[in-house]
Design a protein around this motif. Structure first.
Motif, short mmCIF file in Angstrom:
data_model
loop_
_atom_site.label_atom_id
_atom_site.label_comp_id
_atom_site.label_asym_id
_atom_site.label_seq_id
_atom_site.Cartn_x
_atom_site.Cartn_y
_atom_site.Cartn_z
N UNK A 112 0.83 -1.21 0.00
CA UNK A 112 0.00 0.00 0.00
C UNK A 112 0.86 1.25 0.00
N UNK A 113 2.11 1.14 -0.46
CA UNK A 113 2.98 2.30 -0.61
C UNK A 113 2.44 3.18 -1.73
N UNK A 114 2.58 4.49 -1.60
CA UNK A 114 2.19 5.41 -2.66
C UNK A 114 3.42 5.79 -3.48
N UNK A 115 3.30 5.69 -4.80
CA UNK A 115 4.37 6.13 -5.67
C UNK A 115 5.20 5.00 -6.24
N UNK A 116 6.09 5.37 -7.16
CA UNK A 116 6.90 4.38 -7.87
C UNK A 116 7.93 3.71 -6.97
N UNK A 117 8.14 4.23 -5.76
CA UNK A 117 9.05 3.56 -4.82
C UNK A 117 8.51 2.19 -4.43
N UNK A 118 7.26 1.91 -4.76
CA UNK A 118 6.69 0.60 -4.46
C UNK A 118 7.09 -0.49 -5.43
N UNK A 134 -2.01 -5.95 -4.23
CA UNK A 134 -1.35 -4.77 -4.77
C UNK A 134 -2.25 -3.55 -4.78
N UNK A 135 -1.96 -2.62 -3.86
CA UNK A 135 -2.62 -1.31 -3.85
C UNK A 135 -1.72 -0.25 -4.47
N UNK A 136 -0.47 -0.58 -4.69
CA UNK A 136 0.49 0.35 -5.29
C UNK A 136 0.39 0.25 -6.81
N UNK A 137 -0.54 1.02 -7.40
CA UNK A 137 -0.78 0.91 -8.84
C UNK A 137 0.44 1.30 -9.65
#
Length: 401
Positions: A112-118, A134-137
């Motif tokens: 559930x991280x936000x951004x491309x760092x996921x 996967x919540x990190x689209x």
């Protein structure tokens, strides 16, 4: 429920909207999994300490080294007061990736991280064999082919109301029976406004979403429709379809979360009140269903559901993403990275609301934009993304937009 006892869960982005709701689900349904570890940015140490006391994870990772001391001190104090053992605390982005890859095939990683760092944690989780909720689209938006090629069939389960809806609608449907997908959008807080009306939008207005309660970045992306653009690309990779077979329709009530139209002309829709616990619980417990997870629709009262086309002349984010996806070569990595820089600049007062997608267009069309070939792998994508961030910052400070 059956078959879930002993399953461990790693939660990445534990203090965000998805993370906190996931732990609410885990509190209500402890048989789903046992929390093994959580990763946080570190900006909310008191919440992390509460989560540690409530769920007793073995590992805690703080991605931001500058915030690690405060988080560690808060956890230690809370644990001593409660007479609880202090979990192992690690620091840095590499530790997040290590935690994501620490489990096995019977376990679950919720990213559930936000951004491309996921992206790197996503790839680590897939390599471990664990189920990836996967919540990190951005993992699929930026590294789509890398993710799909690393994933076993059924290993990635979406935690997004739209994609969870599509996955449920596709149960029992063969891929060759799909004509197209229909992703629904609330329209955000500015549905129906002209570009002239959008010129003076403030950050406070952009955060006033009419339906969902989300973090700053995702809420702003919903206002610009960048979030819907990213979801179109996510659907292309999640369900193996080209972008011209993923439609978008505005549905202000946010009841029908998405639809699938089949080759025979029939359409299957998934409908439920707007509550992310549906998507979270679906992914964590799959293929089981959690009884009483969230409220059901009440058809004993009169209600209307409406659908209307997206005004892509006013909101150009979706068209830009479609073009970037067709082009390939890391163009979606450029799109996403530029948007992240643009949102920060918008909140800093350095960019207007309309300037967000104007910046995305400018960086995508930059004559010196590098390309990332599939053979370049993660390193190539990250290099293209770094270029996009530098170029975006240069354009913002040059006041050319």
């Amino acid at each position: 429920m059956t078959g879930t006892h002993g399953r461990r869960l790693v939660l990445l982005g534990a203090t965000g909207s998805i993370g906190t709701q996931a732990l609410d689900v885990l509190t209500r349904y402890p048989e789903v999994a046992r929390l093994h570890g959580l990763a946080v940015g570190g900006s909310r140490p008191e919440i992390v300490a509460d989560q540690v006391l409530a769920h007793r994870p073995e590992r805690v990772v703080v991605s931001d080294p500058d915030r690690a001391d405060a988080v560690e001190a808060t956890i230690a104090s809370a644990c001593r007061t409660a007479g609880a053992s202090i979990p192992r605390i690690e620091v840095g982005p590499e530790a997040v990736t290590d935690l994501a890859g620490a489990l096995g095939a019977q376990d679950v990683v919720l990213n559930a991280i936000t951004g491309s760092v996921g992206l790197l944690p996503t790839l680590a989780a897939l390599e471990s064999g664990a189920r990836l909720a996967l919540a990190n689209k951005e993992s699929l938006v930026v590294g789509g082919h890398l993710v799909t090629e690393a994933a076993a069939p059924g290993q990635v389960l979406p935690v997004d109301s739209e994609h969870t809806a599509i996955a449920q609608a596709l149960a029992g449907v063969r891929h060759d029976q799909i004509d197209h997908l229909v992703v629904t959008a609330s329209g955000g807080p500015f549905r129906g406004r002209s570009r002239d009306q959008l010129a003076q939008v403030t950050p406070e207005q952009a955060l006033a979403h009419p339906t969902w309660s989300m973090g700053r970045v995702i809420t702003t992306n919903s206002a610009t429709l960048v979030n819907k653009a990213l979801e179109v690309i996510e659907a292309c990779f999640q369900f193996d379809l080209p972008e011209d077979r993923v439609q978008v329709v505005v549905h202000p009530q946010s009841i029908v979360h998405s639809m699938v139209t089949l080759v025979d002309g029939s359409t299957i829709a998934q409908a439920s009140p707007p509550d992310m616990r549906h998507a979270i619980g679906w992914a964590l417990a799959h293929p089981e269903k959690l009884p009483g997870l969230a409220a059901a629709l009440d058809f004993t009262t009169a209600q209307s559901w409406t659908f209307e086309p997206v005004d892509e002349d006013t909101f150009d984010a979706i068209a830009l993403a479609r073009a970037a996806h067709r082009e390939g070569g890391g163009a979606m990595a450029v799109y996403n990275a530029t948007n992240e820089e643009a949102v920060d600049a918008f909140f800093a007062g350095d960019l207007t609301f309309l300037g967000i997608t104007a910046l995305i267009r400018a960086v995508l069309e930059h004559p010196e934009r590098p390309r990332a070939e599939r053979a370049d792998g993660v390193e190539g994508l990250l290099a293209v993304e770094a270029w996009a961030r530098r170029t975006a910052r240069t354009l913002i400070t040059s006041a050319e937009l």
